[in-house]
Design a protein around this motif. Structure first.
Motif, PDB file in Angstrom:
ATOM      1  N   GLU A 189       0.840  -1.188   0.000  1.00 60.74           N
ATOM      2  CA  GLU A 189       0.000   0.000   0.000  1.00 60.74           C
ATOM      3  C   GLU A 189       0.884   1.250   0.000  1.00 60.74           C
ATOM      4  O   GLU A 189       1.675   1.488   0.916  1.00 60.74           O
ATOM      5  CB  GLU A 189      -0.904  -0.009   1.237  1.00 60.74           C
ATOM      6  CG  GLU A 189      -1.863   1.164   1.322  1.00 60.74           C
ATOM      7  CD  GLU A 189      -2.818   1.216   0.150  1.00 60.74           C
ATOM      8  OE1 GLU A 189      -2.932   2.295  -0.450  1.00 60.74           O
ATOM      9  OE2 GLU A 189      -3.423   0.161  -0.171  1.00 60.74           O
ATOM     10  N   ASP A 190       0.742   2.074  -1.054  1.00 59.21           N
ATOM     11  CA  ASP A 190       1.580   3.267  -1.176  1.00 59.21           C
ATOM     12  C   ASP A 190       1.366   4.238  -0.033  1.00 59.21           C
ATOM     13  O   ASP A 190       2.287   4.955   0.368  1.00 59.21           O
ATOM     14  CB  ASP A 190       1.290   3.988  -2.497  1.00 59.21           C
ATOM     15  CG  ASP A 190       1.758   3.178  -3.697  1.00 59.21           C
ATOM     16  OD1 ASP A 190       2.655   2.330  -3.490  1.00 59.21           O
ATOM     17  OD2 ASP A 190       1.271   3.421  -4.813  1.00 59.21           O
ATOM     18  N   LEU A 191       0.165   4.294   0.489  1.00 47.81           N
ATOM     19  CA  LEU A 191      -0.129   5.224   1.561  1.00 47.81           C
ATOM     20  C   LEU A 191       0.768   5.010   2.757  1.00 47.81           C
ATOM     21  O   LEU A 191       1.216   5.956   3.414  1.00 47.81           O
ATOM     22  CB  LEU A 191      -1.601   5.059   1.985  1.00 47.81           C
ATOM     23  CG  LEU A 191      -2.044   5.854   3.226  1.00 47.81           C
ATOM     24  CD1 LEU A 191      -1.926   7.352   2.969  1.00 47.81           C
ATOM     25  CD2 LEU A 191      -3.461   5.471   3.629  1.00 47.81           C
ATOM     26  N   PHE A 192       1.054   3.733   3.062  1.00 47.05           N
ATOM     27  CA  PHE A 192       1.823   3.432   4.252  1.00 47.05           C
ATOM     28  C   PHE A 192       3.352   3.518   4.048  1.00 47.05           C
ATOM     29  O   PHE A 192       4.107   3.451   5.000  1.00 47.05           O
ATOM     30  CB  PHE A 192       1.462   2.032   4.759  1.00 47.05           C
ATOM     31  CG  PHE A 192       0.017   1.896   5.150  1.00 47.05           C
ATOM     32  CD1 PHE A 192      -0.546   2.801   6.033  1.00 47.05           C
ATOM     33  CD2 PHE A 192      -0.771   0.876   4.640  1.00 47.05           C
ATOM     34  CE1 PHE A 192      -1.881   2.675   6.410  1.00 47.05           C
ATOM     35  CE2 PHE A 192      -2.095   0.757   5.012  1.00 47.05           C
ATOM     36  CZ  PHE A 192      -2.674   1.660   5.897  1.00 47.05           C
ATOM     37  N   SER A 193       3.780   3.657   2.817  1.00 49.24           N
ATOM     38  CA  SER A 193       5.232   3.725   2.564  1.00 49.24           C
ATOM     39  C   SER A 193       5.808   5.094   2.907  1.00 49.24           C
ATOM     40  O   SER A 193       6.997   5.229   3.206  1.00 49.24           O
ATOM     41  CB  SER A 193       5.525   3.380   1.102  1.00 49.24           C
ATOM     42  OG  SER A 193       4.917   4.334   0.242  1.00 49.24           O
ATOM     43  N   SER A 194       4.967   6.130   2.863  1.00 42.20           N
ATOM     44  CA  SER A 194       5.428   7.466   3.249  1.00 42.20           C
ATOM     45  C   SER A 194       4.215   8.222   3.769  1.00 42.20           C
ATOM     46  O   SER A 194       3.366   8.674   2.998  1.00 42.20           O
ATOM     47  CB  SER A 194       6.045   8.216   2.061  1.00 42.20           C
ATOM     48  OG  SER A 194       6.484   9.511   2.450  1.00 42.20           O
ATOM     49  N   ILE A 195       4.168   8.370   5.080  1.00 40.52           N
ATOM     50  CA  ILE A 195       3.006   8.973   5.708  1.00 40.52           C
ATOM     51  C   ILE A 195       3.456   9.862   6.851  1.00 40.52           C
ATOM     52  O   ILE A 195       4.465   9.593   7.511  1.00 40.52           O
ATOM     53  CB  ILE A 195       2.050   7.873   6.227  1.00 40.52           C
ATOM     54  CG1 ILE A 195       0.727   8.495   6.704  1.00 40.52           C
ATOM     55  CG2 ILE A 195       2.704   7.062   7.324  1.00 40.52           C
ATOM     56  CD1 ILE A 195      -0.340   7.462   7.031  1.00 40.52           C
ATOM     57  N   ASP A 216       5.388  16.135  24.033  1.00 44.81           N
ATOM     58  CA  ASP A 216       5.609  17.017  22.892  1.00 44.81           C
ATOM     59  C   ASP A 216       4.582  16.746  21.802  1.00 44.81           C
ATOM     60  O   ASP A 216       4.225  15.588  21.538  1.00 44.81           O
ATOM     61  CB  ASP A 216       7.018  16.821  22.322  1.00 44.81           C
ATOM     62  CG  ASP A 216       8.089  17.439  23.193  1.00 44.81           C
ATOM     63  OD1 ASP A 216       7.733  18.244  24.088  1.00 44.81           O
ATOM     64  OD2 ASP A 216       9.291  17.138  22.976  1.00 44.81           O
ATOM     65  N   LYS A 217       4.126  17.811  21.168  1.00 41.85           N
ATOM     66  CA  LYS A 217       3.286  17.681  19.995  1.00 41.85           C
ATOM     67  C   LYS A 217       4.201  17.613  18.785  1.00 41.85           C
ATOM     68  O   LYS A 217       4.979  18.545  18.528  1.00 41.85           O
ATOM     69  CB  LYS A 217       2.339  18.878  19.860  1.00 41.85           C
ATOM     70  CG  LYS A 217       1.437  19.124  21.070  1.00 41.85           C
ATOM     71  CD  LYS A 217       0.429  17.998  21.243  1.00 41.85           C
ATOM     72  CE  LYS A 217      -0.552  18.325  22.377  1.00 41.85           C
ATOM     73  NZ  LYS A 217      -1.553  17.275  22.563  1.00 41.85           N
ATOM     74  N   VAL A 218       4.140  16.523  18.039  1.00 39.42           N
ATOM     75  CA  VAL A 218       5.084  16.311  16.948  1.00 39.42           C
ATOM     76  C   VAL A 218       4.360  15.841  15.696  1.00 39.42           C
ATOM     77  O   VAL A 218       3.198  15.410  15.741  1.00 39.42           O
ATOM     78  CB  VAL A 218       6.150  15.266  17.338  1.00 39.42           C
ATOM     79  CG1 VAL A 218       7.002  15.748  18.501  1.00 39.42           C
ATOM     80  CG2 VAL A 218       5.501  13.929  17.657  1.00 39.42           C
ATOM     81  N   VAL A 219       5.109  15.966  14.576  1.00 41.08           N
ATOM     82  CA  VAL A 219       4.688  15.375  13.308  1.00 41.08           C
ATOM     83  C   VAL A 219       5.756  14.369  12.918  1.00 41.08           C
ATOM     84  O   VAL A 219       6.933  14.732  12.741  1.00 41.08           O
ATOM     85  CB  VAL A 219       4.516  16.433  12.212  1.00 41.08           C
ATOM     86  CG1 VAL A 219       4.213  15.767  10.874  1.00 41.08           C
ATOM     87  CG2 VAL A 219       3.429  17.425  12.579  1.00 41.08           C
ATOM     88  N   VAL A 220       5.380  13.098  12.804  1.00 40.38           N
ATOM     89  CA  VAL A 220       6.321  12.027  12.495  1.00 40.38           C
ATOM     90  C   VAL A 220       6.105  11.602  11.047  1.00 40.38           C
ATOM     91  O   VAL A 220       4.994  11.233  10.656  1.00 40.38           O
ATOM     92  CB  VAL A 220       6.135  10.825  13.436  1.00 40.38           C
ATOM     93  CG1 VAL A 220       7.148   9.730  13.105  1.00 40.38           C
ATOM     94  CG2 VAL A 220       6.279  11.264  14.889  1.00 40.38           C
ATOM     95  N   THR A 221       7.156  11.663  10.256  1.00 40.18           N
ATOM     96  CA  THR A 221       7.095  11.225   8.861  1.00 40.18           C
ATOM     97  C   THR A 221       7.855   9.917   8.741  1.00 40.18           C
ATOM     98  O   THR A 221       8.995   9.800   9.211  1.00 40.18           O
ATOM     99  CB  THR A 221       7.723  12.283   7.927  1.00 40.18           C
ATOM    100  OG1 THR A 221       7.035  13.519   8.098  1.00 40.18           O
ATOM    101  CG2 THR A 221       7.631  11.846   6.479  1.00 40.18           C
ATOM    102  N   GLY A 222       7.215   8.909   8.108  1.00 38.14           N
ATOM    103  CA  GLY A 222       7.854   7.618   7.962  1.00 38.14           C
ATOM    104  C   GLY A 222       6.951   6.641   7.241  1.00 38.14           C
ATOM    105  O   GLY A 222       6.157   7.038   6.377  1.00 38.14           O
TER     106      GLY A 222
END
Length: 471
Positions: A24-30, A79-85
């Protein structure tokens, strides 16, 4: 007969689920936003944590290989964060989790995109090219600093600069380092400091979030740093923080302390190096002087041996040796000649006696005596010179000269006044030794000397007569 069910193992199910996530492409970079919880910094360097909101929790992990480039702040629980992965399944544990590649504080996602876009733009323009970077002066004395007047940054820079070199001058241009208008203040300060002719400028601040550091990522600041004629050290944030000013500046320091060490030389090291160089230079000069002195001595000796003066001295010495040898040989020849001609001494003695007699016999005939003496002297010199000639030729010449002298003596004897005196004549002279030729030159009382052939008598004039008259 009921249909037989297909039975899967736990591993097979987890593997199937993992493949579903991978396909699933969505889960490869989210990118997922939430609050940090269950945070653990593992000794291996990995970070284990969870992202949660009001309703759900998502396990996450950031491996050590991603921490250096993907995390720019010290993450803490809450902490409020944005995690990219990417989302994947940990098959062994039977759970899915978020594999983090980058973690940002919440609200910085757009800033990060702007950061990357501007970084790419400036890099394409060549502003990061090392060819444009100026070297930091190794012995800078006047250092300018663009930073906040409060806080630890300026204190760290001054303290460490003075520790390294107590004679260095530090000038602060105070600016805001975060918030609205900070970028414009920083750019203006760099321009004004650049015009003052400092050796080096330090531009920086302490660490912080991407929002805090953002003024140093603004294009206006990056372009002013690039345009500066003064070498600039960028010291923004901490070791893991990189601002665009770091890439554009001539040098980047991880901390303000490192910036001070880079801008200011160590005076003690300088003194030690200077003393070492001075000692080596003096030693080298000593060795050079000694070598030149030895070469001069060698060249002077060679010049003395090869000079015309030395050659002349050598020839003079050789001539002197030859002369001594010749004199010795001549003396030996003379001794032999004298033994062979014993009558020479008798002849010399005889001639000397006759000359003396002639001189005594004619004391008033000075010119005649002089002529006779010169003739006899020349004869004697000629005889003596001839006696110095070796061998038979010398003897022959001497005999011939003796014959000539005998003839001359006979002639002189024939002309001698002694013969006249012997015939009865006399030679009369006055008291001054002048020959008296006339009676008129005499007066009564004059004392006269009368020379006869066998002697001399004294007489006094009683009177004089002129012709037949009596005076």
């Amino acid at each position: 007969m009921p249909e037989e069910k297909k039975v899967y193992s736990v591993s097979a199910v987890n593997r199937i689920i993992a493949s579903m996530f991978a396909d699933e492409d969505l889960f490869s970079s989210i990118a997922v936003s939430g609050e940090v919880s269950n945070l653990t910094y593992h000794r291996s360097g990995h970070i284990y944590f969870s992202i949660k909101d009001e309703k759900s929790v998502l396990p996450a992990v950031m491996f050590r290989s991603s921490v250096t480039s993907g995390l720019k702040f010290k993450m803490q629980a809450g902490d409020k964060v944005v995690v990219t992965g990417s989302v994947g399944v940990y098959e062994e544990g039977g759970k899915y989790q978020l594999y983090a590649r980058r973690i940002e504080r919440a609200g910085t996602g757009d800033l990060y995109i702007r950061y990357e876009e501007l970084k790419k733009k400036l890099e394409e323009e060549g502003m990061f090219d090392p060819a444009y970077k100026q070297p930091i002066p190794p012995f800078g004395q006047n250092i300018g600093v663009v930073t906040s007047p409060t806080g630890a940054v300026i204190e760290d820079i001054i303290k460490n600069a003075k520790r390294r070199n107590p004679h260095v001058s530090i000038t602060l241009f105070p600016v805001k380092v975060q918030g609205e208008g900070a970028a414009e203040e920083i750019a203006e300060a760099i321009a004004r400091m650049d015009a003052l002719g400092f050796d080096t400028l330090i531009v920086g601040r302490g660490g912080g979030s991407l929002e805090d550091l953002w003024p140093f990522n603004e294009e206006i600041v990056a372009r002013q740093i690039f345009a500066s004629k003064t070498p600039i050290i960028s010291a923004v944030g901490h070791e893991t923080d990189f601002a665009l000013s770091d890439f554009v500046a001539d040098a980047r320091a991880s901390t303000p302390t490192a910036a001070a060490e880079l801008a200011v030389f160590s005076y003690s090291e300088f003194e030690n190096n200077r003393k070492g160089l001075s000692d080596r230079m003096n030693h080298a000069m000593y060795l050079k002087t000694e070598r030149i002195h030895r070469e001069m001595e060698r060249d002077t000796g060679m010049l003395a041996r090869l000079s015309p003066e030395a050659r002349v001295r050598e020839l003079v010495q050789r001539l002197s040796d030859k002369t001594d040898s010749l004199d010795l040989a001549m003396n030996r020849k003379m001794a032999a000649a004298k033994k062979a001609l014993p009558e020479k001494a008798l002849l010399d003695e005889t001639m000397s006696r006759r000359l003396s007699a002639l001189k005594q016999g004619f004391p008033r005939r000075a010119s005649f005596d002089s002529a006779m003496e010169s003739c006899l002297t020349r004869t004697l010199v000629a005889v003596r010179m001839r006696t110095k000639s070796p061998g038979e030729l010398m003897e022959k010449k001497l005999l011939s000269r003796k014959a000539d002298i005998a003839k001359a003596a006979a002639v002189l004897d024939g002309l001698s006044p002694l013969r006249t005196l012997a015939a009865g004549y006399s030679y009369i002279s006055d008291a001054d030794g002048h020959n008296v030729k006339e009676a008129a030159s005499l007066s009564a009382g004059d004392v006269l000397s009368i020379r006869f052939a066998d002697g001399e008598a004294k007489a006094e004039v009683l009177e004089t007569h002129s012709g037949d008259e009596k005076s």
